[in-house]
Design an enzyme around this catalytic site. Structure first.
Site, PDB file in Angstrom:
ATOM      1  N   HIS A  64      42.739  32.683  45.069  1.00 54.02           N
ATOM      2  CA  HIS A  64      43.011  34.027  44.556  1.00 54.02           C
ATOM      3  C   HIS A  64      42.748  34.106  43.051  1.00 54.02           C
ATOM      4  O   HIS A  64      43.662  34.222  42.250  1.00 54.02           O
ATOM      5  CB  HIS A  64      44.442  34.454  44.889  1.00 54.02           C
ATOM      6  CG  HIS A  64      44.631  34.760  46.338  1.00 54.02           C
ATOM      7  ND1 HIS A  64      45.289  33.920  47.213  1.00 54.02           N
ATOM      8  CD2 HIS A  64      44.211  35.811  47.081  1.00 54.02           C
ATOM      9  CE1 HIS A  64      45.274  34.449  48.428  1.00 54.02           C
ATOM     10  NE2 HIS A  64      44.635  35.592  48.391  1.00 54.02           N
TER      11      HIS A  64
ATOM     12  N   ALA B 159      39.454  35.402  39.966  1.00 53.93           N
ATOM     13  CA  ALA B 159      38.529  36.518  39.702  1.00 53.93           C
ATOM     14  C   ALA B 159      37.234  36.414  40.515  1.00 53.93           C
ATOM     15  O   ALA B 159      36.577  37.426  40.763  1.00 53.93           O
ATOM     16  CB  ALA B 159      38.210  36.583  38.215  1.00 53.93           C
TER      17      ALA B 159
HETATM   18 ZN   LIG Z   1      42.150  39.258  48.471  1.00 57.66          ZN
END
Ligand SMILES: [Zn+2]
Length: 402
Positions: A149, A151
């Site tokens: 999780h 960028a």
């Molecule tokens: Zn997501």
């Protein structure tokens, strides 16, 4: 519009260049007190953009090259990144490579490009500086230490969303507002994700869990953080208050739809619409529903990518689960499902994820697109990837039995 495009490209180029310029030059001239206040503000802005580049380099343990070779290399990288952008709508787009070529700025670069492609800056009369400030904040607020999780996941979901917005079934019907909200929601949908899931936040009595009363805790946080950054950047401040409020609400409804615990609710409604053939894309509410579904698809589309990309995402997401499991073990908490590295193998996690989440959703999406070329490609990858994980699983089981 032409001038606008040139202007936008120039800004984009400047932003990319800033990533390779040594910031000490700005600091020393600022310290000498030679600059006027306006320039000083500009420098401050440059430095705040630099903050991310610098931090990301340090976190990845990359030692900056000598300035000369860095310059040459980055020029070359930028050329390659620009070339990749010309194929941003293809399904085998390698977001990992794109992120390396843009020096960790895949999300900002991709969003700027797509906003240009759709003429959104002109349509909504957006201020380029504010847009960059907003996108910079979003990108920076993703945790680059998270294996999954981060960028790059946001950029990947945005790229998939773009592919779905281009679907022949949808493209003609979408308004600029739909496209704007779809891309913004994709880019920001996991912002400030802590790398652990909701049950973890609840059982450790995290303040976010009590703030959002144990429901859609993460998604609510992603949304409220996005609204905070929108207001801080002033990106929508020139629009009438009711319009910007409506945009914030719609962004919330899109981001909250990514809560996987609400999967069945969305799937059943989608299936019902398709069975009754009663979707009317002239209706804003129906288009909003399809945007929710498209974002959900984009969020879990990893197993529909070509194996080489799909495999990397699988390893990353499992690594994040295992890290949560390690934390739970360390603090004597019960280890969450899928988070035990000793018991939950990557192939078994992936097969479960594909069977219970991805396949049911994409079967309906496939139906919705009547099936489009892209849908057929995605289903092809999905089935091949699942078969491959199954093969790995049987090898794992065989080795364990021996
Ligand atoms: Zn997501």
């Amino acid at each position: 519009t032409h001038m606008y495009n040139i202007y936008c490209k120039l800004i984009l180029l400047m932003w990319l260049m800033m990533c390779v310029v040594d910031k000490s030059a700005f600091v020393s001239s600022a310290q000498q007190g030679e600059v006027e206040s306006g320039t000083r503000r500009k420098i401050k802005r440059l430095l705040s953009f630099q903050r991310y580049c610098h931090a990301s380099r340090l976190l990845r343990g990359l030692v900056p090259h000598t300035p000369g070779s860095l310059h040459l290399l980055d020029d070359d990288y930028l050329g390659q990144a620009a070339h990749m952008l010309s194929k941003v709508g293809t399904w085998n787009f390698d977001i990992f490579l794109f992120d390396r070529l843009t020096n960790g700025n895949s999300l900002v670069t991709l969003m700027c490009h797509l906003f240009n492609v759709y003429g959104l800056i002109h349509h909504f009369q957006l201020d380029m500086v504010k847009l960059h400030r907003f996108l910079g904040m979003v990108q920076e607020d993703y945790h680059s230490q998270n294996p999954y999780h981060n960028a790059v996941h946001a950029a990947d979901v945005t790229q998939a969303m773009y592919c779905y917005l281009k679907e022949p079934k949808l493209a003609e019907q979408l308004s600029p507002l739909d496209v704007f909200l779809g891309l913004m929601a994709a880019a920001a949908h996991d912002v400030d994700h802590p790398g652990v899931n909701q049950p973890f936040l609840i059982k450790t009595r995290h303040h976010l869990a009590s703030l959002y009363q144990n429901t859609s805790v993460l998604e609510s946080h992603h949304w409220r953080s996005t609204v905070g950054m929108l207001r801080e950047s002033g990106l929508l401040s020139h629009l009438p208050a009711d319009m910007s409020q409506d945009m914030e609400q719609q962004l919330g409804s899109l981001i909250l739809a990514t809560d996987i615990s609400r999967q069945n609710e969305f799937l059943l409604t989608f299936r019902e619409h398709l069975d009754n053939q009663d979707l009317d894309l002239q209706l804003a509410s129906h288009r909003h529903f399809i945007l929710q579904i498209a974002l959900k698809c984009a969020d879990v589309c990893n197993p529909c990518r070509v194996w080489e990309l799909s495999r990397q995402w699988s390893e990353r997401v499992c690594e994040e689960f295992y890290r949560q499991g390690d934390l739970e073990r360390k603090f004597d908490l019960e280890i969450s499902p899928l988070c035990n590295q000793q018991a939950d193998s990557v192939p078994s996690i992936q097969i479960g994820f594909i069977s219970y989440i991805v396949e049911p959703l994409f079967e309906e999406w496939h139906r919705f697109t009547e099936p489009s070329l892209l849908s057929q490609t995605m289903m092809g990858h999905l089935h091949k990837n699942k078969a491959r994980w199954n093969k790995y699983l049987s090898v794992c089981t065989m080795l364990l039995e021996q």
